[in-house]
Design a protein around this motif. Structure first.
Motif, mmCIF file in Angstrom:
data_model
loop_
_atom_site.group_PDB
_atom_site.id
_atom_site.type_symbol
_atom_site.label_atom_id
_atom_site.label_comp_id
_atom_site.label_asym_id
_atom_site.label_seq_id
_atom_site.Cartn_x
_atom_site.Cartn_y
_atom_site.Cartn_z
ATOM 1 N N GLU A 177 74.515 -9.561 3.967
ATOM 2 C CA GLU A 177 74.137 -8.223 4.414
ATOM 3 C C GLU A 177 75.156 -7.573 5.347
ATOM 4 O OE1 GLU A 177 70.401 -8.455 6.390
ATOM 5 O OE2 GLU A 177 71.139 -9.699 8.043
ATOM 6 N N ASP A 178 76.005 -8.371 5.997
ATOM 7 C CA ASP A 178 77.019 -7.785 6.877
ATOM 8 C C ASP A 178 78.410 -7.803 6.235
ATOM 9 O OD1 ASP A 178 77.412 -10.503 6.920
ATOM 10 O OD2 ASP A 178 77.532 -10.685 9.116
ATOM 11 N N ALA A 182 78.714 -4.379 1.621
ATOM 12 C CA ALA A 182 77.279 -4.116 1.708
ATOM 13 C C ALA A 182 77.052 -2.662 2.117
ATOM 14 C CB ALA A 182 76.628 -5.059 2.713
ATOM 15 N N ALA A 238 73.409 -15.953 0.808
ATOM 16 C CA ALA A 238 72.901 -15.755 2.168
ATOM 17 C C ALA A 238 73.575 -16.683 3.159
ATOM 18 C CB ALA A 238 71.386 -15.971 2.189
ATOM 19 N N PRO A 257 69.071 -12.533 3.961
ATOM 20 C CA PRO A 257 70.006 -11.542 4.517
ATOM 21 C C PRO A 257 71.147 -11.243 3.541
ATOM 22 C CG PRO A 257 70.473 -13.688 5.475
ATOM 23 C CD PRO A 257 69.266 -13.872 4.588
ATOM 24 N N VAL A 258 70.787 -10.638 2.420
ATOM 25 C CA VAL A 258 71.783 -10.279 1.414
ATOM 26 C C VAL A 258 71.589 -8.823 1.031
ATOM 27 C CG1 VAL A 258 71.900 -12.637 0.513
ATOM 28 C CG2 VAL A 258 70.325 -10.990 -0.530
ATOM 29 N N ALA A 259 72.622 -8.245 0.413
ATOM 30 C CA ALA A 259 72.570 -6.856 -0.043
ATOM 31 C C ALA A 259 72.972 -6.798 -1.511
ATOM 32 C CB ALA A 259 73.492 -5.981 0.798
ATOM 33 N N ARG A 260 72.258 -5.971 -2.270
ATOM 34 C CA ARG A 260 72.616 -5.705 -3.667
ATOM 35 C C ARG A 260 73.408 -4.404 -3.716
ATOM 36 N NH1 ARG A 260 69.597 -7.679 -8.269
ATOM 37 N NH2 ARG A 260 68.111 -9.295 -7.689
#
Length: 301
Positions: A177-178, A182, A238, A257-260
């Protein structure tokens, strides 16, 4: 007159590739299956199998016979439909199969809708991989399958099956996520060329899609981890062990804590519905296909 049971054994040999595999599927011994083929060959006065290495292959005469056998099977199913034409309301058992994501996102809600709208219809779901789904259809153990299009599938023109497009499932780049990528509206995969990658295991139907998408972006990914399950892949991301392409229909644990990030060029996999030839005309199957098409229109945001 040709013994249709022996013809069915020949069809099984052609489908499974070997007499041993066909015998296993038909629950007979390999010697019994071979005997059925030999008897059929004697009845017709032609050779049906010929040696190839340690195995056998179908002769041109057998290939010609199979075309007629597949047509006979299709006509038989059509005859059953005609006999039941007066019972147009969906009812009875409906056996459906699909790979895990298809079951979770499409087949389960389809079954719930059908139960509410057609109380006489009993849907039975079986999770199965793509090759096994085709086997279940061929064996008459399933009426409808949702499969992923892969190079190893039977050709679209295969006379035994009716395969139709259902939806395109796009791949998203999944990053911590960071991660610098992202939060982007869209990303070119080339921007992730120097990352460590997590890819599907080599035998996964999605593996070629991932490798092709990276190849189209101009690089070969440095695959350091392999996973079978999409949630496992997301957990590896993650923990900052790499980035990955994950289909949008594959729901991953929401707390991770991940982003697509959507990908430029929209790499995707194709999902298909598949029945035996003429099977889609059966009222229960037609009702299921209608629900699947409705679900597909809203499945991919």
């Amino acid at each position: 007159m040709i013994d249709l049971r022996r013809l069915h054994v020949l069809r099984a040999v052609a489908h499974y590739g070997t007499v041993t595999a066909a015998a296993r599927a038909l629950h007979v011994t390999p010697s019994a299956a071979s005997q059925q083929i030999r008897q059929l060959a004697r009845e017709l006065g032609v050779d049906l199998l010929e040696p190839q290495g340690r195995g056998v292959r179908l002769t041109p005469a057998a290939e010609s016979l199979l075309a007629h056998a597949d047509a006979i099977q299709a006509r038989w199913e059509q005859a059953e439909l005609d006999l039941r034409a007066g019972h147009g309301t969906p009812g009875g058992p409906l056996r459906v199969t699909g790979f895990p994501v298809a079951v979770s996102v499409l087949l389960a809600p389809m079954a719930a809708r059908l139960r509410a709208r057609h109380p006489r219809l009993s849907v039975r779901i079986r999770e199965a991989g793509v090759p096994d789904s085709f086997d279940l259809l061929f064996e008459g153990e399933a009426d409808l399958a949702v499969v992923e299009a892969t190079p190893r599938n039977p050709p679209m023109g295969d006379a035994r099956f009716d395969q139709r497009p259902l939806l395109d499932d796009p791949f998203d780049l999944v990053v911590p996520e960071d991660h610098p990528l992202a939060g982007r509206d869209r990303v070119d995969l080339a921007e992730a060329a120097r990352e460590a990658w997590i890819a599907p295991v080599p035998e996964s139907p999605c593996r070629p899609h991932v490798m092709s998408a990276c190849g189209a972006a101009g690089f070969t990914p440095d695959v350091v981890h392999h996973a079978l399950d999409w949630n496992v892949t997301a957990h590896l991301v993650a923990h900052r062990l790499g980035v990955a392409l994950i289909p949008r229909l594959a729901h991953t644990a929401p707390h991770l804590p991940v982003a697509r990030v959507p990908c430029a060029g929209r790499p995707h996999r194709k999902l298909l519905t598949c029945t035996r030839r003429a099977g889609h005309r059966r009222p229960a199957v037609a009702a299921a296909l209608e629900e699947l098409r409705a679900l597909a229109r809203t499945a991919v945001a």
